[in-house]
Design a protein around this motif. Structure first.
Motif, PDB file in Angstrom:
ATOM      1  N   HIS A 129       0.851  -1.182   0.000  1.00 38.28           N
ATOM      2  CA  HIS A 129       0.000   0.000   0.000  1.00 38.28           C
ATOM      3  C   HIS A 129       0.892   1.240   0.000  1.00 38.28           C
ATOM      4  O   HIS A 129       1.972   1.237   0.591  1.00 38.28           O
ATOM      5  CB  HIS A 129      -0.914  -0.005   1.226  1.00 38.28           C
ATOM      6  CG  HIS A 129      -1.920   1.099   1.220  1.00 38.28           C
ATOM      7  ND1 HIS A 129      -1.718   2.282   1.895  1.00 38.28           N
ATOM      8  CD2 HIS A 129      -3.126   1.204   0.606  1.00 38.28           C
ATOM      9  CE1 HIS A 129      -2.770   3.062   1.712  1.00 38.28           C
ATOM     10  NE2 HIS A 129      -3.632   2.438   0.937  1.00 38.28           N
ATOM     11  N   LYS A 147      -5.912  -0.839  -0.481  1.00 33.51           N
ATOM     12  CA  LYS A 147      -6.366  -0.703   0.899  1.00 33.51           C
ATOM     13  C   LYS A 147      -5.251  -1.084   1.855  1.00 33.51           C
ATOM     14  O   LYS A 147      -4.554  -2.081   1.649  1.00 33.51           O
ATOM     15  CB  LYS A 147      -7.588  -1.601   1.125  1.00 33.51           C
ATOM     16  CG  LYS A 147      -8.157  -1.564   2.531  1.00 33.51           C
ATOM     17  CD  LYS A 147      -9.350  -2.523   2.634  1.00 33.51           C
ATOM     18  CE  LYS A 147      -9.881  -2.597   4.061  1.00 33.51           C
ATOM     19  NZ  LYS A 147     -10.993  -3.598   4.155  1.00 33.51           N
ATOM     20  N   VAL A 199      -8.580  -6.193  -2.105  1.00 35.63           N
ATOM     21  CA  VAL A 199      -7.642  -5.091  -1.838  1.00 35.63           C
ATOM     22  C   VAL A 199      -6.644  -4.901  -2.977  1.00 35.63           C
ATOM     23  O   VAL A 199      -5.951  -3.883  -3.014  1.00 35.63           O
ATOM     24  CB  VAL A 199      -6.886  -5.292  -0.509  1.00 35.63           C
ATOM     25  CG1 VAL A 199      -7.848  -5.432   0.646  1.00 35.63           C
ATOM     26  CG2 VAL A 199      -5.936  -6.478  -0.579  1.00 35.63           C
TER      27      VAL A 199
END
Length: 221
Positions: A112, A148, A168
């Motif tokens: 991320h 995410k 995600v």
């Protein structure tokens, strides 16, 4: 000037310095001295992932104390240069199983953006770049992304692991993967879920086959 040179050598070991223990040695192989290598157990193991999205994965090293400590330094303590010895070890796994003979493109497990900003780099990307260059296999760049921020898999229960990474990962350009055999790179297989979720996105967007490759595995497989 001498101070800056010394600081640079501290961060980036020289040619005759072991990347693990920082000792100067006369003979060094794959950036690791013989003393440190004695504590590494290379297995170059093939693993059945038991998934329709990824049948097989591979890892190079037993998760020994030294391997664990070096991976932590690589991921959390700014020792990004460790991609060189780790990449060399993973290349031996590729050669042993002739993986490179049937791979069209290399992907890596994305981080991320928040975690990558804090760390300063994605360790899996560094490994993938090294392997891509060494075998002259194209590497995808910023196509597979993590949308995410999630909790670390090894801190969750078995049931929570299955939902923690659900939806995600995202692929921005499916044309890059269509009908391709893909090698997916990560530093460590903890539960296997991360690799499988990435492979799921790639397969659902038209990839022909996805195989995984990690430096080590803390999972009993």
């Amino acid at each position: 000037m001498e101070y800056m040179k010394a600081f640079k050598n501290l961060l980036f070991p020289t040619r005759n310095t072991c990347y693990f223990c920082r000792q100067n040695v006369q003979i060094i192989e794959q950036f690791i001295c013989d003393d440190c290598r004695a504590y590494l157990e290379e297995v170059h193991k093939e693993v059945d992932m038991d998934s329709i999205y990824m049948e097989k994965a591979y890892y190079a090293l037993i998760y020994s104390r030294l391997a664990r400590d070096m991976v932590k330094d690589f991921k959390f303590h700014g020792k990004s240069y460790l991609y060189r010895p780790f990449g060399e070890i993973m290349m031996e796994t590729i050669k042993e199983h002739s993986i490179h003979n049937n791979i069209h493109i290399i992907f890596f497990v994305p981080s991320h953006r928040r975690k990558e900003a804090i760390r300063g780099y994605n360790q899996s990307e560094l490994l993938a770049k090294y392997i891509s260059k060494s075998f002259n296999i194209p590497m995808s760049n910023n196509n597979l992304i993590k949308t995410k921020h999630t909790k670390d898999q090894n801190k969750l229960s078995k049931q929570d692991r299955l939902t923690n990474l659900d939806k995600v990962f995202k692929l921005k350009n499916r044309d890059e993967v269509k009908d391709k055999n893909i090698l997916l790179i990560d530093d460590i297989i903890t539960t296997g879920t991360t690799m499988i979720q990435c492979a799921k996105i790639l397969i659902e967007n038209g990839a022909k086959e996805v195989r995984g490759l990690a430096l080590t595995s803390s999972k009993k497989i």
